[in-house]
Design a protein around this motif. Structure first.
Motif, PDB file in Angstrom:
ATOM      1  N   SER A  60       4.682 -22.309 -12.257  1.00  0.00           N
ATOM      2  CA  SER A  60       6.026 -22.146 -12.845  1.00  0.00           C
ATOM      3  C   SER A  60       6.736 -20.942 -12.237  1.00  0.00           C
ATOM      4  N   LEU A  61       6.715 -20.885 -10.926  1.00  0.00           N
ATOM      5  CA  LEU A  61       7.287 -19.719 -10.245  1.00  0.00           C
ATOM      6  C   LEU A  61       8.787 -19.619 -10.461  1.00  0.00           C
ATOM      7  N   LYS A  62       9.254 -18.383 -10.524  1.00  0.00           N
ATOM      8  CA  LYS A  62      10.661 -18.088 -10.739  1.00  0.00           C
ATOM      9  C   LYS A  62      11.206 -17.289  -9.561  1.00  0.00           C
ATOM     10  N   ASP A  97     -10.273   3.069  -2.607  1.00  0.00           N
ATOM     11  CA  ASP A  97      -9.183   2.139  -2.884  1.00  0.00           C
ATOM     12  C   ASP A  97      -8.685   1.538  -1.578  1.00  0.00           C
ATOM     13  N   TYR A  98      -8.677   0.224  -1.495  1.00  0.00           N
ATOM     14  CA  TYR A  98      -8.239  -0.457  -0.279  1.00  0.00           C
ATOM     15  C   TYR A  98      -7.096  -1.423  -0.591  1.00  0.00           C
ATOM     16  N   TRP A  99      -6.234  -1.587   0.413  1.00  0.00           N
ATOM     17  CA  TRP A  99      -5.081  -2.485   0.287  1.00  0.00           C
ATOM     18  C   TRP A  99      -5.029  -3.461   1.455  1.00  0.00           C
ATOM     19  N   GLY A 100      -4.551  -4.648   1.168  1.00  0.00           N
ATOM     20  CA  GLY A 100      -4.268  -5.598   2.223  1.00  0.00           C
ATOM     21  C   GLY A 100      -2.902  -5.329   2.831  1.00  0.00           C
ATOM     22  N   GLN A 101      -2.556  -6.130   3.829  1.00  0.00           N
ATOM     23  CA  GLN A 101      -1.309  -5.916   4.548  1.00  0.00           C
ATOM     24  C   GLN A 101      -0.113  -6.549   3.827  1.00  0.00           C
ATOM     25  N   GLY A 102      -0.375  -7.383   2.869  1.00  0.00           N
ATOM     26  CA  GLY A 102       0.691  -8.026   2.109  1.00  0.00           C
ATOM     27  C   GLY A 102       1.026  -9.407   2.611  1.00  0.00           C
ATOM     28  N   THR A 103       1.440 -10.262   1.684  1.00  0.00           N
ATOM     29  CA  THR A 103       1.878 -11.610   2.029  1.00  0.00           C
ATOM     30  C   THR A 103       3.162 -11.897   1.258  1.00  0.00           C
ATOM     31  N   GLN A 104       4.130 -12.470   1.950  1.00  0.00           N
ATOM     32  CA  GLN A 104       5.445 -12.697   1.353  1.00  0.00           C
ATOM     33  C   GLN A 104       5.444 -13.967   0.509  1.00  0.00           C
ATOM     34  N   VAL A 105       5.964 -13.837  -0.696  1.00  0.00           N
ATOM     35  CA  VAL A 105       6.195 -14.988  -1.571  1.00  0.00           C
ATOM     36  C   VAL A 105       7.695 -15.038  -1.851  1.00  0.00           C
ATOM     37  N   THR A 106       8.294 -16.157  -1.533  1.00  0.00           N
ATOM     38  CA  THR A 106       9.722 -16.343  -1.756  1.00  0.00           C
ATOM     39  C   THR A 106       9.924 -17.585  -2.611  1.00  0.00           C
ATOM     40  N   VAL A 107      10.617 -17.410  -3.733  1.00  0.00           N
ATOM     41  CA  VAL A 107      10.873 -18.521  -4.646  1.00  0.00           C
ATOM     42  C   VAL A 107      12.375 -18.789  -4.633  1.00  0.00           C
ATOM     43  N   SER A 108      12.736 -19.984  -4.224  1.00  0.00           N
ATOM     44  CA  SER A 108      14.146 -20.347  -4.148  1.00  0.00           C
ATOM     45  C   SER A 108      14.587 -21.017  -5.447  1.00  0.00           C
ATOM     46  N   SER A 109      15.838 -20.800  -5.794  1.00  0.00           N
ATOM     47  CA  SER A 109      16.363 -21.364  -7.047  1.00  0.00           C
ATOM     48  C   SER A 109      16.945 -22.745  -6.827  1.00  0.00           C
TER      49      SER A 109
END
Length: 121
Positions: A84-86, A109-121
């Motif tokens: 139910s992404l917004k 503490d470790y972090w990933g490089q990130g991944t983009q999530v884009t939710v279109s309306s």
């Protein structure tokens, strides 16, 4: 060297679903808490969900009931199932892990490089 690598981001329509994955690789003794954070443009990074090595979970109010975090300890992998992404879920999602490199060392503490999530309306 420990690395966290995320996958599963992308473009989805509002109401859709995505599953993010993050695998920890390298030499280490154990992984404690794993979690997902997100950062939208112009906003601070915020916790989305976290899970302890024993399976205790914690969710941000904004995703409670719509998202599930789970992990496979044998694969050193954490997942975030988002339903139910917004449009307001649009952000870069980062994986985070507290890792003990050696048996008697403290947690790092470790972090990933990130991944983009884009939710279109």
């Amino acid at each position: 060297q420990v690395q966290l690598v995320e996958s599963g981001g992308g473009l989805v329509q509002a109401g859709g679903s995505l599953r993010l994955s993050c695998v920890a690789s390298g030499r280490f003794f154990s992984i404690n808490t794993m979690g997902w954070y997100r950062q939208a443009p112009g906003k601070q990074r915020e916790l989305v969900a976290a899970i302890t090595s024993g399976g205790i979970t914690n969710y941000a109010d904004s995703v409670e009931g719509r998202s599930t975090i789970f992990r496979d300890n044998a694969k050193n992998t954490v997942y975030l199932q988002m339903n139910s992404l917004k449009p307001e879920d649009t952000a870069v999602y980062y994986c985070n892990a507290d890792i003990r490199i050696h048996r008697f060392s403290g947690l790092n503490d470790y972090w990933g490089q990130g991944t983009q999530v884009t939710v279109s309306s």
